[in-house]
Design a protein around this motif. Sequence first.
Motif, PDB file in Angstrom:
ATOM      1  N   LEU A   1       0.724  -1.164  -0.059  1.00 54.96           N
ATOM      2  CA  LEU A   1      -0.066   0.099  -0.063  1.00 54.96           C
ATOM      3  C   LEU A   1       0.853   1.213  -0.038  1.00 54.96           C
ATOM      4  O   LEU A   1       0.194   2.503  -0.233  1.00 54.96           O
ATOM      5  N   GLN A   2       2.149   1.096   0.560  1.00 53.20           N
ATOM      6  CA  GLN A   2       3.037   2.124   0.316  1.00 53.20           C
ATOM      7  C   GLN A   2       4.184   1.833  -0.621  1.00 53.20           C
ATOM      8  O   GLN A   2       5.098   2.375  -0.374  1.00 53.20           O
ATOM      9  N   SER A   3       3.854   1.421  -1.586  1.00 53.40           N
ATOM     10  CA  SER A   3       5.075   0.991  -2.614  1.00 53.40           C
ATOM     11  C   SER A   3       5.719   2.263  -3.157  1.00 53.40           C
ATOM     12  O   SER A   3       6.845   2.180  -3.369  1.00 53.40           O
ATOM     13  N   LYS A   4       5.112   3.228  -3.582  1.00 54.67           N
ATOM     14  CA  LYS A   4       5.803   4.559  -3.952  1.00 54.67           C
ATOM     15  C   LYS A   4       6.830   5.362  -2.926  1.00 54.67           C
ATOM     16  O   LYS A   4       7.933   5.402  -3.446  1.00 54.67           O
ATOM     17  N   ALA A   5       6.553   4.964  -1.546  1.00 58.32           N
ATOM     18  CA  ALA A   5       7.393   5.431  -0.790  1.00 58.32           C
ATOM     19  C   ALA A   5       8.394   4.359  -0.586  1.00 58.32           C
ATOM     20  O   ALA A   5       9.522   4.807  -0.062  1.00 58.32           O
ATOM     21  N   LEU A   6       8.136   2.925  -0.651  1.00 55.52           N
ATOM     22  CA  LEU A   6       9.250   2.204  -0.500  1.00 55.52           C
ATOM     23  C   LEU A   6      10.291   2.122  -1.611  1.00 55.52           C
ATOM     24  O   LEU A   6      11.297   1.470  -1.358  1.00 55.52           O
ATOM     25  N   ILE A   7       9.883   2.611  -2.893  1.00 48.30           N
ATOM     26  CA  ILE A   7      10.934   2.685  -3.893  1.00 48.30           C
ATOM     27  C   ILE A   7      12.149   3.397  -3.527  1.00 48.30           C
ATOM     28  O   ILE A   7      13.181   2.864  -3.547  1.00 48.30           O
ATOM     29  N   PRO A   8      11.974   4.519  -2.934  1.00 44.72           N
ATOM     30  CA  PRO A   8      13.344   5.074  -2.586  1.00 44.72           C
ATOM     31  C   PRO A   8      13.978   4.608  -1.373  1.00 44.72           C
ATOM     32  O   PRO A   8      15.285   4.683  -1.205  1.00 44.72           O
ATOM     33  N   PHE A   9      13.324   4.087  -0.646  1.00 45.13           N
ATOM     34  CA  PHE A   9      13.824   3.356   0.604  1.00 45.13           C
ATOM     35  C   PHE A   9      14.518   1.970   0.081  1.00 45.13           C
ATOM     36  O   PHE A   9      15.733   1.950   0.641  1.00 45.13           O
TER      37      PHE A   9
ATOM     38  N   GLU B   1       5.107  -2.630  -9.476  1.00 45.64           N
ATOM     39  CA  GLU B   1       5.913  -3.251 -10.394  1.00 45.64           C
ATOM     40  C   GLU B   1       7.186  -2.913 -10.379  1.00 45.64           C
ATOM     41  O   GLU B   1       8.207  -3.423 -10.547  1.00 45.64           O
ATOM     42  N   GLU B   2       7.473  -1.491 -10.412  1.00 45.64           N
ATOM     43  CA  GLU B   2       8.907  -0.973 -10.303  1.00 45.64           C
ATOM     44  C   GLU B   2       9.534  -1.548  -9.110  1.00 45.64           C
ATOM     45  O   GLU B   2      10.692  -1.786  -8.929  1.00 45.64           O
TER      46      GLU B   2
ATOM     47  N   TYR C   1      13.882  -3.333  -7.400  1.00 49.74           N
ATOM     48  CA  TYR C   1      14.386  -3.150  -6.050  1.00 49.74           C
ATOM     49  C   TYR C   1      14.375  -4.519  -5.094  1.00 49.74           C
ATOM     50  O   TYR C   1      14.879  -4.448  -4.148  1.00 49.74           O
ATOM     51  N   ALA C   2      13.345  -5.438  -5.347  1.00 45.76           N
ATOM     52  CA  ALA C   2      12.860  -6.179  -4.100  1.00 45.76           C
ATOM     53  C   ALA C   2      13.702  -7.639  -4.659  1.00 45.76           C
ATOM     54  O   ALA C   2      13.348  -8.277  -5.600  1.00 45.76           O
ATOM     55  N   ASP C   3      14.780  -7.992  -3.736  1.00 41.35           N
ATOM     56  CA  ASP C   3      15.473  -9.257  -4.002  1.00 41.35           C
ATOM     57  C   ASP C   3      14.584 -10.707  -3.668  1.00 41.35           C
ATOM     58  O   ASP C   3      14.696 -11.527  -4.574  1.00 41.35           O
ATOM     59  N   LEU C   4      13.590 -10.449  -2.872  1.00 43.90           N
ATOM     60  CA  LEU C   4      12.613 -11.515  -2.518  1.00 43.90           C
ATOM     61  C   LEU C   4      11.356 -11.141  -2.269  1.00 43.90           C
ATOM     62  O   LEU C   4      11.170 -10.051  -1.898  1.00 43.90           O
ATOM     63  N   VAL C   5      10.403 -12.263  -2.557  1.00 48.21           N
ATOM     64  CA  VAL C   5       9.010 -11.672  -2.425  1.00 48.21           C
ATOM     65  C   VAL C   5       8.644 -13.063  -1.528  1.00 48.21           C
ATOM     66  O   VAL C   5       8.740 -14.108  -1.928  1.00 48.21           O
TER      67      VAL C   5
ATOM     68  N   ALA D   1       1.750 -13.302  -8.543  1.00 44.55           N
ATOM     69  CA  ALA D   1       2.549 -14.287  -8.610  1.00 44.55           C
ATOM     70  C   ALA D   1       2.988 -14.507 -10.225  1.00 44.55           C
ATOM     71  O   ALA D   1       4.251 -15.122 -10.176  1.00 44.55           O
ATOM     72  N   LYS D   2       1.925 -14.658 -11.024  1.00 46.23           N
ATOM     73  CA  LYS D   2       2.405 -14.645 -12.393  1.00 46.23           C
ATOM     74  C   LYS D   2       3.538 -13.551 -12.764  1.00 46.23           C
ATOM     75  O   LYS D   2       4.335 -13.699 -13.517  1.00 46.23           O
ATOM     76  N   HIS D   3       3.276 -12.357 -12.385  1.00 44.41           N
ATOM     77  CA  HIS D   3       4.103 -11.201 -12.403  1.00 44.41           C
ATOM     78  C   HIS D   3       5.544 -11.440 -12.008  1.00 44.41           C
ATOM     79  O   HIS D   3       6.736 -11.181 -12.683  1.00 44.41           O
ATOM     80  N   ARG D   4       5.632 -11.999 -10.831  1.00 43.90           N
ATOM     81  CA  ARG D   4       6.671 -12.497 -10.077  1.00 43.90           C
ATOM     82  C   ARG D   4       7.497 -13.245 -10.939  1.00 43.90           C
ATOM     83  O   ARG D   4       8.685 -13.273 -11.019  1.00 43.90           O
TER      84      ARG D   4
END
Length: 224
Positions: A60-68, A93-94, A99-103, A131-134
């Motif tokens: 829900l906070q993806s936009k803020a998590l990108i720079p983090f 998606e970005e 930036y996400a090594d693992l989900v 899951a399909k996207h990942r």
Amino acid sequence: MVIFLQGCKLKCLYCHNPDTIDTAGGKSYPIEELAEMAVKMKPYFGKKGGVTVSGGEPLLQSKALIPFFKRLKEEDIHTNIDTNGRLLNHFTEELLDDYADLVMLDIKHMTEEGYEFITGQRNKETTFNFAKHREASGKKMWLRYVLIPGITNTPELLHAMGKYFKDYKTIEKIELQPYHKLGVHKWESLGWEYQLKDARENTVEEIKSAVSILENYFKEVKTN
């Protein structure tokens, strides 16, 4: 290092962090402050440690998590997202692709009726689209699944999940979470009714049986 973010659009019956469901509340942290905390903890991470964002629902906070997460990658810190996979937009998606090594993806139920019963929301396909996207990204993913006798822990449902994901190349393992009632007091403190009071914990034999079934489909099956 685990960071629990506030807010979730689902209200899972077994949630052990119900205090993080409400999108209001929580405490705001500057990105750099969190990054500095992670850097200080880096010596303790070892070869496999890093930073996990959980919740609530962190995406829900993806936009803020990108720079983090971008900041963490600059420090060569492993990044992980613990998610229900309900949200997939441009920012998500970005974050996932760059930036996400693992989900860690929570699979709630394999049927629409079961998904709605557990989460209070419809459309289980959002999780499977996630899951399909990942999988298409080729980046690592773990599945997580809560075992509730008679609700999620049945041979039919376990085989269905295994068959659905058996050809995925990005899934390293599935983590089983045996049902427990450790979070009931939190529901009571919030004045909410805990609707799984009659559900029981799994027997040792039931857990072993679930593991035995899923080992036919996944590289590794772990019980937490």
